[in-house]
Enzyme design. Structure first.
Site, short mmCIF file in Angstrom:
data_model
loop_
_atom_site.label_atom_id
_atom_site.label_comp_id
_atom_site.label_asym_id
_atom_site.label_seq_id
_atom_site.Cartn_x
_atom_site.Cartn_y
_atom_site.Cartn_z
CD GLU A 1 -43.92 10.24 46.26
OE1 GLU A 1 -44.61 9.94 47.25
OE2 GLU A 1 -43.07 9.49 45.77
CE1 TYR B 1 -43.25 9.73 42.55
CE2 TYR B 1 -41.24 10.66 41.62
CZ TYR B 1 -41.96 10.20 42.71
OH TYR B 1 -41.38 10.24 43.96
#
Ligand code: GDP
Ligand code: MN
Length: 396
Positions: free
Chosen positions: A206, A118
């Site tokens: 993101e 991530y």
């Protein structure tokens, strides 16, 4: 301004960020043509069909599917295009899928395991600095990781004067447990990602997941990109990336006439001048037992025309049971606003819900008299508390 995954990936790639290759398609036939082209360009045999909507969690809702041959590409694209995709981030009705991204399959087997990470880039408001947030726990719900295993989320703060330093990119690659070729690839990935963030004037990136492939390449498999709207004047070419189909139609209409309007879930519409007064008015409505149906700042020039446009916008919301107008007449005189309200009310004609008006400031007394004498279902009040009581009364 939010971008679609395919737009975000193209933008990232223009700054040197390595991505999972893909081609956007509007129909199943276009999806098949895209898949053929990707096979020619990348050698991929399998493809992933991904719904392009402004919402995350698409995989969970059935909006991301693997196709192992061209028949499956056509079949899956046919299922996804036109569907109302429901994910943890959409309403219960879901979002209409207008297009899909056909991508190469990047989870192919090879020398080493694939790993999902991530990574996001955003502003840390507490320190006023950009930061890179990253985790070994990619591919899943990062909110759940933050809740259950917060020690697996790392932050790297960046000094605005120095920019991202090489040791910081190496630290990130190290903390992600990489070595050898994958380590180098990750440092390049991080530094091009940060360059892209700064140069595009974005407010959020993101990338979940960032993938380490089985041959140790590091690529963006997903991309959520939000560009700071206040910087769009510096990026004229990004304006065309706006997809109005993804935005609230009333908000789009309001923006076109220069009003700040944000749609909310409540039952009392509000029309206010100035953002601070708008916030105070929303508090007032809540205190009176109502819920604001919108935030609407009509700005300094609350003339009849703008007031009419504003009423029409508020009335598009079927949940609105009353409207509270709270305008401070500083530059604009209250009697002119009152005149505007009366004219707008008459010109719209069929307003069936009560309107409460609080006009304070220059010529407030003349304004109140104009409204009281108009004979319309408009209640004029003077004090904040009176406005709250009146809201309570008309909602009862
Ligand atoms: P999201 O669900 O909206 O976050 O969409 P993502 O782009 O993150 O995709 C969801 C999931 O699909 C990823 O976490 C992967 O597990 C899977 N996926 C994405 N690309 C590929 C691929 O090329 N091959 C395979 N097998 N799975 C993929
Ligand atoms: Mn994702």
């Amino acid at each position: 301004m939010n971008l679609h995954e395919y737009q975000g990936k193209e933008m990232l790639n223009s700054f040197g960020v390595q991505i999972q290759r893909g081609i956007v398609a509007q129909t199943p036939e276009e999806a098949v043509a895209a898949a053929k082209k990707l096979t020619e360009d990348t050698g991929t045999g399998w493809h992933v069909i991904k719904a392009q909507v402004h919402a995350g969690g698409r995989g969970k809702g059935g909006g991301v599917k693997l196709a192992k041959n061209l028949e499956e590409v056509k079949e899956i694209a046919g299922q996804i295009i036109g569907m109302h995709l429901v994910t943890p981030q959409t309403s219960a009705e879901g979002k209409l899928v207008n297009q899909v991204l056909v991508t190469e399959d990047v989870y192919y087997p090879g020398e080493s395991e694939t790993s999902e990470y991530y990574m996001s880039v955003l502003m840390n408001r507490a320190t006023g600095r950009n930061m890179i947030m990253y985790s070994t726990e990619g591919g899943m719900d990062i909110e759940a990781v933050a809740e259950n295993t917060p020690h697996l989320i790392f932050n790297e703060e960046i000094d605005p004067a120095l920019g991202l330093l090489p040791f910081q990119a190496r630290k990130i690659a190290f903390n992600l447990g990489l070595s050898g070729k994958a380590f180098k690839e990750m440092t390049k990935f991080v530094s091009s990602l940060y360059t892209a963030y700064v140069k595009s004037d974005s407010s959020l990136f993101e990338i979940n997941p960032v993938l380490k492939t089985s041959d140790d390449r590091v690529i963006a498999v997903d991309a959520k990109v939000t560009i700071d709207e206040n910087a769009l004047f510096r990026h004229k070419d990004y304006a065309e990336l706006r997809d109005l189909r993804e935005e609230n139609p009333v908000e789009v209409e309001a923006k076109a006439v220069g009003l700040s309007y944000v749609d909310l879930d409540g039952n009392v519409g509000c029309m206010v001048n100035g953002a601070g007064l708008a916030m105070a008015t929303m508090d007032l409505i809540k205190q009176a037992g109502g819920e604001p149906a919108n935030f609407l700042d009509v700005g300094g020039t609350a003339d009849a025309e703008r007031v009419e446009i504003a009423f029409n916008l508020i009335l598009k919301d079927p949940n609105v049971k009353a409207i509270l107008v709270n305008i401070f007449g500083g530059i604009v005189r209250c009697d002119r606003v009152a005149q505007g309200i009366i004219e707008a009310y008459k010109s719209i004609g069929n307003i069936e819900i009560p309107i409460i008006v609080r006009l304070e400031g220059t010529n407030a007394d003349i304004a109140k008299k104009l409204i009281d004498d108009s004979g319309l279902d408009v209640h004029s009040v003077v004090e904040f508390q009176e406005a709250a009581d009146k809201v309570q009364e008309v909602l009862a």
